[in-house]
Write an enzyme that holds these catalytic residues in place. Sequence first.
Site, PDB file in Angstrom:
ATOM      1  N   GLU A 114      -6.029  -7.997  -0.410  1.00 40.59           N
ATOM      2  CA  GLU A 114      -6.237  -7.992   0.754  1.00 40.59           C
ATOM      3  C   GLU A 114      -7.966  -7.756   0.834  1.00 40.59           C
ATOM      4  OE1 GLU A 114      -4.721  -5.354   3.605  1.00 40.59           O
ATOM      5  OE2 GLU A 114      -2.782  -5.803   2.986  1.00 40.59           O
TER       6      GLU A 114
ATOM      7  N   GLU B 154       0.754  -1.182  -0.127  1.00 38.61           N
ATOM      8  CA  GLU B 154       0.082  -0.025   0.104  1.00 38.61           C
ATOM      9  C   GLU B 154       0.908   1.413  -0.066  1.00 38.61           C
ATOM     10  OE1 GLU B 154      -2.905  -0.344   3.176  1.00 38.61           O
ATOM     11  OE2 GLU B 154      -4.089  -1.843   1.975  1.00 38.61           O
TER      12      GLU B 154
HETATM   13  C1  GAL Z   1      -4.035  -2.707   5.074  1.00 39.69           C
HETATM   14  C2  GAL Z   1      -2.724  -3.345   5.378  1.00 39.69           C
HETATM   15  C3  GAL Z   1      -2.745  -4.593   6.198  1.00 39.69           C
HETATM   16  C4  GAL Z   1      -3.393  -4.344   7.356  1.00 39.69           C
HETATM   17  C5  GAL Z   1      -5.023  -4.172   6.900  1.00 39.69           C
HETATM   18  C6  GAL Z   1      -5.875  -3.970   8.007  1.00 39.69           C
HETATM   19  O1  GAL Z   1      -4.231  -1.230   4.932  1.00 39.69           O
HETATM   20  O2  GAL Z   1      -2.117  -3.246   4.075  1.00 39.69           O
HETATM   21  O3  GAL Z   1      -1.241  -4.584   6.554  1.00 39.69           O
HETATM   22  O4  GAL Z   1      -2.973  -3.448   8.243  1.00 39.69           O
HETATM   23  O5  GAL Z   1      -4.951  -2.752   6.417  1.00 39.69           O
HETATM   24  O6  GAL Z   1      -7.145  -3.935   7.618  1.00 39.69           O
END
Ligand code: GAL
Length: 737
Positions: free
Chosen positions: A352, A193
């Site tokens: 994710e 990110e």
């Molecule tokens: C994203 C990040 C992850 C984790 C996740 C939690 O922004 O890439 O490492 O923190 O959020 O929702």
Amino acid sequence: MPFDSWWYNCVSLAVDTQLYHLGAMRLQRNGLMAHRRTFHWPSLLTESGRGIAFGGDYNPDQWPEDVWDDDIRLMKQAGVNTVALAIFSWDRIQPEKHRWEFGWLDCIIDKLGKAGIAVDLASATATAPLWLYEQHPEVLPHDKYGHPINAGSRQSWSPTSPVFKEYALTLCRKLAERYGTNPYVTAWHMGNEYGWNNRYDYCDNALHAFRAWCERKYGTIEALNAAWGTTFWGQEMNGFDEVLIPRFMGADSMVNPGQKLDFERFGNDMLLDFYRAERDAIAEICPDKPFTTNFMVSTDQCCMDYADWANEVDFVSNDHYFHEGESHIDELFCSDALMDSLALGRPWYVMEHSTSAVQWKDLNIRKRKGETVRDSVAHVAMGADAINFFQWRASAFGAESFHSAMVPHAGEHTKLYRSVCELGAALKTLGDAGVQGSELVRSDTAILFSAESEWATRSETLPSKKLNHWHDVRDWYRAYLDAGTRADIVPLKYDWSGYATVVLPTVLMLSAADTARLERFVRDGGTVVVGYASGLIDENFHTWLGGYPGAGDGMLRTMLGIRGEEFNILGAQAEGEPSEIRLSNGMVTRLWQNDIAVDGADTEVLASYAGTQADEWELDGTAAITRNPYGKGMAYFVGCDLNVADLAVFVGDHLTVGQACEAGDGADYDPTITLHTERASAEAIFDFYLPRGKNETVVSGISGEPVYRFQCDEGEAPGVYTIRRNGVLVVKRYNRQ
Ligand code: GAL
């Protein structure tokens, strides 16, 4: 292509193998390919290398080694076939400047690979080890007040720091040397990110880099002075050594919007340069494995110009976190619609999302019954071929221990882990049925998104601070869904000339060149819909003159056949004043009305402001929504903000075939609640049906073989199914069936 012949093609090709190419036809890929890396999708460790990727971020460094074998047992049980590894592991890999520890990573990659689980290996640069910050505090970014952003969280580094870059690239090379030929490592996951914590950096390195960036962009200081309009408030610069970054200038000060916009562009470019440097350091040693990095397109954010970033990856990835409440699934579809365009219609990766609640909101709502599976399959319905979560096993400590995961704190005998297993089986079914590699069939309408307009709407110097381009994109997207059809979301800077209709929701900024593209599009037979705050400024944040929206020195106005004189802004702050104005067709506007004169000979007024509230603001009888024939096409102006229900009525009445809806603030209007998408391959078409609302829906006339049903029952009559809340139906039709 004129709409009629496009529509004819669409219908006649619907069961033809040519359908495969329709997506490419509307979002014109060809012109964009020259700037793009070749699409390269990571193989799985299955026999064929194919299948939908399924897994999550895996952080074994948080656990003792005896948990690793259990992790792998549970992964296999759930059908996990991919993990993203070592994202925050730099300190474990390089615990001291001259000490490298790869043993643990060798061991876990080997265990995973032998279990058939492919590794998407991180460049591990998202968080640097504390020793690096101690030895080189100069790598820390600074906030706008000049304070260092301290280490201890993530991305506490300045993208313009040469010292940091040297350390990061050394790590990249070491990883490439060690794992470049490892058969279990099938992709590179660069950073994490980018911009999450260092999107805006005001350190001295940034200042000097910004000066150089401005010099490259503008060539002369005169050109920069003109672009930023520095005669305003006496800010003329004599040379690039006087260029400033927009550091804190006082509590009530207002920043030059042109300078601020360039600083946004610069920040985006610096992070992209950093990503490229990392990628190229690995590619020199390991040229054959695909590179990606996870974008952040979801809920309330789309913070980088991903239209540029998408050119620099081998496959596009996104992190998506759900928006609880009524817009949950619509917002997911909307974010995904942009992702599919960024991927130019090729499959893309959910890097994710969450199995259930996150831990970073005020109230962290868990997912409802069925949503863990439904949301994932919804991403597949929108073109994703990889479904991954943050994270595999819920952490026992640290800032994210209360974030949901694939294996919750309570372990494997839980509803959540069972849902994860159910999802693994579902994705295997869809993969086996041939979904992987098929492409989302696109719509005839492009809602245009511009990262630059998104940045511009954040300026504190606009008629209203409530403007939000991305949210207006989402509202129009939802309106199309409500009207029973689907739009694509396409970056303004891509080639959308193959669509029948383009919509500009609060595309505040339009350059002369983009306005000329729109003009050509309409002249050649396209339909354009211009939203209430579009085309007001040029790429330097100069207001286009002569009446709103003045883009292209009046070209946009001429197309629309109108001329705006003033904006009428409403809101709770004007105490005792009307907070909404009605339109003659029963619709209601609550934020922004353009006070326009109609001056095109053929311009038709579709609705005007009406009533006493309108009268108080001298708007009674003033045109609110207009349409003007232009060339072979049509130009609509929606001169005020409207809620989703009213936009849906407008879409149904004017922009879709045979979908006329009743006007009237949504009260007497029943939105279409089932989303239908198609993914097409050379072999088959996959129809996905997903109810958007709370109630079960019945779909009928369904032909083809049901390959996947979730919370969905077959009806008594053939081709009829009842899909319960958060359910899914996927049907396969063979070509020429
Ligand atoms: C994203 C990040 C992850 C984790 C996740 C939690 O922004 O890439 O490492 O923190 O959020 O929702």
